[in-house]
Design an enzyme around this catalytic site. Structure first.
Site, mmCIF file in Angstrom:
data_model
loop_
_atom_site.group_PDB
_atom_site.id
_atom_site.type_symbol
_atom_site.label_atom_id
_atom_site.label_comp_id
_atom_site.label_asym_id
_atom_site.label_seq_id
_atom_site.Cartn_x
_atom_site.Cartn_y
_atom_site.Cartn_z
ATOM 1 N N ALA A 1 0.822 -1.219 0.000
ATOM 2 C CA ALA A 1 0.000 0.000 0.000
ATOM 3 C C ALA A 1 0.852 1.264 0.000
ATOM 4 O O ALA A 1 0.493 2.267 -0.631
ATOM 5 C CB ALA A 1 -0.933 -0.005 1.208
ATOM 6 N N ASP B 1 11.557 -3.115 -8.284
ATOM 7 C CA ASP B 1 12.227 -3.957 -7.307
ATOM 8 C C ASP B 1 13.312 -3.086 -6.710
ATOM 9 O O ASP B 1 14.009 -2.363 -7.432
ATOM 10 C CB ASP B 1 12.819 -5.208 -7.953
ATOM 11 C CG ASP B 1 13.259 -6.221 -6.900
ATOM 12 O OD1 ASP B 1 12.604 -6.294 -5.843
ATOM 13 O OD2 ASP B 1 14.251 -6.936 -7.118
ATOM 14 N N PHE C 1 9.175 2.387 5.714
ATOM 15 C CA PHE C 1 9.098 0.955 6.009
ATOM 16 C C PHE C 1 10.444 0.329 5.672
ATOM 17 O O PHE C 1 11.363 1.004 5.225
ATOM 18 C CB PHE C 1 7.955 0.303 5.199
ATOM 19 C CG PHE C 1 8.003 0.595 3.721
ATOM 20 C CD1 PHE C 1 8.604 -0.292 2.830
ATOM 21 C CD2 PHE C 1 7.443 1.759 3.200
ATOM 22 C CE1 PHE C 1 8.651 -0.024 1.472
ATOM 23 C CE2 PHE C 1 7.486 2.040 1.830
ATOM 24 C CZ PHE C 1 8.096 1.139 0.967
ATOM 25 N N ASP D 1 14.201 1.898 6.253
ATOM 26 C CA ASP D 1 14.161 3.362 6.424
ATOM 27 C C ASP D 1 14.664 3.848 7.793
ATOM 28 O O ASP D 1 15.381 4.843 7.863
ATOM 29 C CB ASP D 1 12.745 3.909 6.184
ATOM 30 C CG ASP D 1 12.386 3.985 4.702
ATOM 31 O OD1 ASP D 1 13.312 3.942 3.867
ATOM 32 O OD2 ASP D 1 11.192 4.089 4.377
ATOM 33 N N HIS E 1 15.283 6.712 -3.774
ATOM 34 C CA HIS E 1 15.605 5.880 -4.934
ATOM 35 C C HIS E 1 14.356 5.586 -5.758
ATOM 36 O O HIS E 1 14.383 5.667 -6.975
ATOM 37 C CB HIS E 1 16.248 4.573 -4.474
ATOM 38 C CG HIS E 1 15.435 3.837 -3.440
ATOM 39 N ND1 HIS E 1 15.009 4.431 -2.271
ATOM 40 C CD2 HIS E 1 14.957 2.565 -3.396
ATOM 41 C CE1 HIS E 1 14.301 3.551 -1.562
ATOM 42 N NE2 HIS E 1 14.264 2.415 -2.220
#
Length: 199
Positions: free
Chosen positions: A11, A70, A153, A156, A181
């Site tokens: 999400a 990815d 998440f 981080d 990124h």
């Protein structure tokens, strides 16, 4: 309104791409918005291979232009690992806290000046019967000795971007989008996405 599918169940990634594409005449759907289809396991040796495989599967199954990414953490002192194994570094997929603690443990004796790391993202766009594009984004920094912050998440809370004293989990979502990124990779993909919308 042009529809594109972001091939993710994450999400947070969906929110991130919707924010980036706001006002571009593009509706971003997630995997929860389309009929289920078999998803191939991520077995690529590179971020680009995994992103392209996910986008190809999604485009073929739904007939929609599909975007997949990815990404992961490449740690200098670990020879670029966990890399494509970032989400399952502890041996199981999706255990963020265990992954983070394992990396911290592996770097326990590494001095601050050798704790360089970067987040890497490959993003792929596959248009059914049309073009395939892969772009990359990198976010250099270093790893803190303990987690800080509650935004974001994955890794981080231990990633301190270059030029920052805060971890990326202490930055606002907008600051993170501007620098991360994934933000960099998705912005590199924007011209290809807006072209789909006739922009």
């Amino acid at each position: 309104m042009t529809k594109i599918l972001l091939a993710t169940r994450n999400a947070a990634k969906l929110v991130e791409l919707r924010r980036l594409l706001e006002g571009q005449g593009i509706e971003v759907l997630g995997l929860a918005d389309v009929a289920e289809f078999p998803e191939a396991p991520e077995t690529g040796a590179t971020f680009a291979e995994n992103a392209l495989a996910k986008a190809r599967d999604a485009a073929a199954a739904t007939g929609l232009p599909a975007v997949a990414d990815d990404s992961g953490l490449a740690v200098d002192a670990l020879g670029g690992m966990p890399g494509v194994l970032s989400a399952r570094w502890c041996g199981r997929h999706g255990f963020d806290e265990e992954n983070l603690q394992l990396v911290l443990g592996q770097l326990q004796d590494v001095p601050d000046e050798r704790r360089g790391a970067k987040f890497v993202c490959a993003a792929a766009l596959v248009v059914p019967g049309g073009k395939e594009v892969v772009v990359h984004g990198e976010w250099p920094g270093r790893l803190a000795r303990a987690p800080r912050g509650t935004n974001g998440f994955g890794y981080d809370p231990i990633f301190v971007p270059e030029g920052e004293e805060r971890t990326s989990a202490e930055m606002s979502p907008q600051e993170k989008d501007a620098a991360s990124h994934r933000g960099r990779a998705m912005r590199a993909l924007l011209p290809h996405l807006t072209a789909l919308a006739g922009g």
